[in-house]
Design an enzyme around this catalytic site. Structure first.
Site: not given
Length: 124
Positions: A20, A28, A91, A113-115
Site C-alpha cells: 500500500h 515511454d 514534467h 510525455y507518455a509517463n
C-alpha cells in the site's frame, strides 16, 4: 503456464512485491530512469508494446489509488485512468519523483510525455 494476466515474469514479480502506497511508473521508451531504480523493460521496437496496452494490463492486476502525470501528458493517456484521482505536476518534478518509485515499466511508446506514476492501493 498462467491462464491470464501478466505473463512477463519480471513484471509479475515486481507487481507482487507492491504494498500500500508504493509507487511504480509506466513510461515511454525515452524517460530517463535513475540508475538505482529497477526497470522492467518491455520495449521491443518503437511503439511495441504501446503505453496504453501496458497501462491497461497493469490496471487489471493492481489496485491503483492515485496517479501522477505531467501537465503535458496527452489526453488519450488520461482517458485510460477515468476512475483514478490524478495529480498533475511539471514534467521535471515528475522525473524527480522517479527516485521514490519501486520500479519502472518501460514500454515501446514514442508518444512524448507518455509517463505516469501510479500509487498502489489495497482491495479492502
Amino acid at each position: 503456464m498462467r491462464k491470464s494476466g501478466l505473463l512477463n515474469p519480471a513484471l509479475t514479480a515486481a507487481v507482487a512485491r507492491l504494498g500500500h502506497t508504493d509507487t511504480f511508473v509506466v513510461a515511454d521508451c525515452g524517460l530517463p530512469v535513475p540508475h538505482d531504480i529497477p526497470v522492467v523493460d518491455l520495449s521491443l521496437v518503437f511503439g511495441i508494446p504501446s503505453f496504453e496496452d501496458t497501462l491497461v494490463a497493469l490496471l487489471d492486476e493492481v489496485v491503483v489509488e492515485a496517479a501522477t502525470i505531467a501537465t503535458t501528458t496527452p489526453a488519450e493517456i488520461r482517458a485510460v485512468l477515468p476512475e483514478v484521482p490524478i495529480e498533475e505536476i511539471d514534467h521535471e518534478e515528475l522525473k524527480a519523483r522517479l527516485a521514490d518509485a519501486s520500479f519502472v515499466v518501460r514500454t515501446g511508446s514514442t508518444t512524448a510525455y507518455a509517463n505516469v506514476i501510479l500509487r498502489s492501493g489495497v482491495p479492502f
